[in-house]
Enzyme design. Structure first.
Site, PDB file in Angstrom:
ATOM      1  N   GLN A 138     118.021  15.440  92.303  1.00 10.13           N
ATOM      2  CA  GLN A 138     116.742  15.918  92.403  1.00 10.13           C
ATOM      3  C   GLN A 138     116.612  14.167  92.354  1.00 10.13           C
ATOM      4  O   GLN A 138     116.937  14.344  91.427  1.00 10.13           O
ATOM      5  CB  GLN A 138     115.494  16.997  91.358  1.00 10.13           C
ATOM      6  N   SER A 141     111.532  11.491  88.983  1.00 12.14           N
ATOM      7  CA  SER A 141     111.530  10.632  87.682  1.00 12.14           C
ATOM      8  C   SER A 141     111.626   8.674  88.615  1.00 12.14           C
ATOM      9  O   SER A 141     113.176   9.461  88.478  1.00 12.14           O
ATOM     10  CB  SER A 141     111.624  11.122  86.529  1.00 12.14           C
ATOM     11  N   SER A 173     120.373  15.036  86.455  1.00  7.47           N
ATOM     12  CA  SER A 173     120.874  15.563  86.867  1.00  7.47           C
ATOM     13  C   SER A 173     121.959  15.684  87.737  1.00  7.47           C
ATOM     14  O   SER A 173     121.204  15.857  89.218  1.00  7.47           O
ATOM     15  CB  SER A 173     121.259  17.001  85.819  1.00  7.47           C
ATOM     16  N   GLU A 256     110.278  25.212  89.461  1.00 10.99           N
ATOM     17  CA  GLU A 256     110.798  25.084  88.215  1.00 10.99           C
ATOM     18  C   GLU A 256     110.299  25.631  87.224  1.00 10.99           C
ATOM     19  O   GLU A 256     110.812  26.480  86.279  1.00 10.99           O
ATOM     20  CB  GLU A 256     110.944  23.497  88.303  1.00 10.99           C
ATOM     21  N   GLU A 390     102.333  17.590  75.760  1.00  5.68           N
ATOM     22  CA  GLU A 390     100.839  17.021  76.100  1.00  5.68           C
ATOM     23  C   GLU A 390     101.021  17.764  77.482  1.00  5.68           C
ATOM     24  O   GLU A 390      99.276  17.915  77.598  1.00  5.68           O
ATOM     25  CB  GLU A 390     100.884  15.433  75.697  1.00  5.68           C
TER      26      GLU A 390
END
Lengths: 420, 383
Positions: A138, A141, A173, A256, A390
């Site tokens: 994936q 990010s 990963s 996910e 958060e």
């Protein structure tokens, strides 16, 4: 619609013969699933059939993921019936597709391809994805886009029938073993950030893809950095409409966190409380009154987290999932960190030592085959990966409690004009 | 690696049945009608902190007085699961009723003595004609040594003192643990045979009483091991179900505070849009969600009562977790309401006082953690 013909490459399987003709019948029950599993086992005895051939035949028999459409590894059956197929095949010693190795493909790429892929894309990608012949990763990010994923800056520029991609992705990963990646990139910098993103399938063997291990706090490298330089992606490998990538990515990210499902309650003292409790029982010389009280507090928290997860499971089993699931990851991250921290402290002098800092590339994360120091350090990632604690608190506050979002300055400004 | 000595039993049903939902709705409707915050505030400083009219509707008309009492003794024959749902609602309203003292603690003790003449009192209690109190301090915890503060002579006359008893004011009968001539015993004593003093209690909605017995005539209900077992079962049931009262209280604090933060404006914004406050409420929500699982687990274990050690474990886990969670919820309610939360006029203080008193009641969290240490084989440091 779903391209039954092209996916059924193995032809003469008894199970596959019927698959096409059921034509989306919603009435597939446990008995039929069991019958199909037995037919598959009869046609392809695990003892004499190669692993890859068996998995391909299983896919073609509709027993890969029974809730998927017929012809795409499924039977249009209720998801719960997967357990019937799994049990029947496992009892006969059939090989599985090693789901831990291909988690990104199974959990994120596949549902997205099913939801947004063209018939050609579904037919091309799903079968080798499920059998594990093609590993997926994936590419979401970026160094500058973590919690604010929609701010990503990897560019994809149209060039004839292709897109040319330049940028950098991180925390990937399986990138070093993957054949394909799901990728989101900016295709229009002149509109607000959520609207200028497009979703692609990226060929990891393209010469412009460079994968570098990302060494982490534990010494090893579970993840990678991926540098994309002039990578060419055919437009036929776009998933969803141009500019609609954020919405498509939501489907991926939603999946996910769906992982909790059937089965039964996990046993007491599962997870990180187990090794701490075991050390406490085995090493009386380490005990102090202060550590005792902290251990008991955390033991209670772990037991209550187990019960809370079980309550969520019970809710899902009767078809009324509550919002409680959103909180489980928050609880687990905190517990893992506190329990592993206590364990290192409890171990005293032994806690001063660490197993091995050698840079290695583990196949998967194994919390329990390692020492307490590793658990302590790796658990730090639990409140960062898959949504920081958060951000998760924001989600609970806004979606569960209905509190208003903080005022946003970035929603209606063209991406290129955002301060950075 | 060794594993826990005790294997994991099946987890009970942690959800609510339709019957339980209906019961909740019925109790909630009565409380909304007769026990709103203004009504509770108006009553707390009067001579009659309990509303007899409210208890008549709940106890007699809805049958809550005998909820846990089997039908053969005139009760509803319900289980701890239903009683837990009632306590969630009573906690959410900080309702001043004798449900915990009479319908849970005293009834559970009497049920343990059902062979020895208790059915008569149970029947009147279940019908809502009278209430009874279990004469132990509210701080009594499961696993405590049998109380020795009251002595009984061979003629069944009781002498001694018991402090901080709940729901004794207004009760007709007392169930009194006493050191009898042949060891531990439980006696029924008419309340008017005891001298009752009412100290000022922290929790304004659950008044305490100090009892003095001076040769008061008692009727023997159980003796020896039966008395011990009846008292232990009552304390376990009380502690386990108290978690549901604390859960209801915490849920009210969360809901009320969330609602307030959605309408309160400062700095030109709804204050509930500030991230520091949102995160506090998200954490509180997670505690309440977790408390619900723990409380339901205790109620389920009490209802099934398969393995006494498992019941004790479920109760200890629930008390150790839910007690501090309820206090935290009430403290957050006061803080996040700002100035109004410090006033007498706003009901937040009633919840804080109940939460703090409940934390001490039927075993502190630390006391329950100590019990767990033995139950799950995590022994204390030597010496």
């Amino acid at each position: 619609m779903a391209g039954t013909g092209s996916a059924n490459g193995t032809g003469g399987m008894p199970g596959a013969g019927g698959t096409g003709s059921t034509g989306g019948a919603g009435g597939v029950g446990a008995a039929e699933v069991r019958e199909r599993a037995r037919a598959l086992l009869a046609a392809c005895p695990p003892r004499t059939t190669g692993r890859r051939d068996f998995l391909r035949a299983r896919f073609d028999a509709g027993l890969a993921w029974v809730h998927f459409p017929a012809g795409l590894g499924g039977l249009d059956a209720p998801r719960a019936l997967q357990a019937v197929a799994d049990a029947e095949l496992a009892a006969a010693g059939a090989p599985d597709n090693d789901p831990r190795r291909i988690g990104i493909g199974l959990g994120m790429a596949a549902p997205t391809i099913l939801a947004y892929g063209t018939p050609e894309q579904r037919a091309r990608f799903l079968r080798p994805l499920w059998t594990g012949e093609e590993v997926w990763c994936q590419l979401f990010s970026e160094p500058g886009a973590g919690s604010d994923l929609a701010g990503l800056r990897t560019r994809a520029v149209r060039d004839g029938g292709d897109w040319v991609v330049d940028g950098q992705k991180v925390w990937t990963s399986s990138a070093h073993t993957a054949r394909w990646a799901i990728l989101i990139a900016r295709t229009d910098p002149d509109v607000p950030k959520h609207r200028g993103i497009t979703y692609f399938v990226c060929d990891m063997t393209d010469p412009g893809v460079e994968v570098r291990p990302l060494r982490q706090i534990t010494g090893e490298a579970e993840f990678n950095e991926v540098f994309l330089t002039g990578v060419r992606i055919p437009d036929a490998h776009r998933l969803g409409a141009v500019g609609d990538g954020w919405r498509v990515a939501q489907a991926t990210l939603m999946n996910e966190r769906v992982a909790i499902g059937g089965g039964s309650a996990v046993p007491r003292e599962s997870g990180m409380v187990g090794p701490v409790a075991a050390t406490w029982r085995e090493r009386p010389e380490l005990r102090t009154p202060e550590l005792h009280d902290r251990l008991l507090r955390l033991w209670v928290d772990a037991e209550v987290a187990r019960l809370t997860a079980e309550r969520v499971r019970q809710q899902m089993a009767v078809g009324t999932p509550g919002p409680e699931g959103s909180g489980l990851k928050l609880s687990m991250a905190r517990l893992n960190q506190q329990l592993s921290g206590l364990e290192v402290e409890l171990l005293g002098e032994q806690g001063l030592r660490y197993g091995d800092w050698t840079m290695v590339r583990p196949g998967s994360v194994d919390f329990y085959g390692r020492d307490a120091g590793y658990r302590y350090l790796r658990a730090k990632g639990n409140s960062i990966e898959g949504g920081t604690s958060e951000i998760l608190r924001n989600i609970v506050a806004e979606r569960v409690l209905g509190l208003p979002a903080e005022p946003r300055t970035d929603k209606d400004v063209p991406w290129k004009d955002l301060p950075r | 690696m060794t594993t826990a000595k005790r294997p994991s039993p099946a987890v009970p049903d942690l959800l609510y049945s339709e019957v339980e939902d209906d019961l909740r709705a019925a109790v909630r409707a009565v409380l909304a009608d007769r026990c709103g915050p203004a009504a509770v505030l108006g009553r707390i400083e009067t001579a009659e902190p309990y509303d007899p009219g409210l208890w008549k509707v709940l106890g007699a008309d809805l049958g809550l007085a005998g909820l846990l009492v089997p039908e053969e003794y005139g009760g509803q024959g319900a289980s701890a699961r239903e009683a837990a749902v009632v306590l969630e609602e009573l906690g959410g309203a900080v309702a001043p009723t004798p449900f915990l003292g009479s319908a849970v603690l005293a009834a559970s003790a009497l049920l343990g003595c059902a062979e020895a003449g208790a059915p008569d009192l149970l029947g009147r209690l279940a019908a809502g004609e009278v209430t009874a109190a279990l004469a132990v301090p509210l701080t009594a915890a499961p696993g405590d040594a049998f109380p020795q503060g009251v002595r009984a002579d061979a003629a069944g006359r009781l002498t001694g003192r018991v402090t901080s008893v709940v729901d004794a004011l207004g009760a007709a009968a007392l169930v009194v643990p006493a050191a009898g001539p042949d060891g531990p015993a439980l006696y029924e004593v008419a309340a008017d045979a005891a001298a009752l003093a009412a100290p000022v209690s922290l929790d304004l909605t659950r008044p305490l009483a100090d009892l003095t017995l001076d040769g008061a005539p008692g009727r023997l209900l159980a003796a020896g091991g039966a008395a011990r077992a009846a008292l232990e079962r009552a304390l376990l049931t009380g502690a386990g179900l108290l978690a549901s009262e604390q859960l209801g209280l915490a849920q009210w604090c969360l809901d009320e505070t969330t609602g307030y933060l959605k309408q309160r404006h400062q700095f030109g914004r709804v204050v509930g849009s500030f991230q520091s406050l949102k995160h506090r409420l998200a954490d509180l929500w997670l505690e309440v969600v977790s408390a619900r699982a723990a409380a339901r687990n205790a109620a389920g274990a009490l209802a099934a009562w398969d393995d006494p050690a498992e019941v004790a474990l479920a109760v200890a886990v629930a008390q150790a977790y839910v007690s501090p969670a309820a206090v935290h919820a009430a403290e957050e309610a006061v803080q996040l309401h700002g100035g109004i939360g410090m006033t007498w006029e706003h009901p937040a203080h009633l919840y804080l006082k109940r939460a703090k008193a409940d934390e001490i009641a039927l075993g502190t969290p630390g006391r329950h953690r100590r019990a767990l240490a033995g139950l799950v084989d995590l022994p204390a440091a030597a010496g």
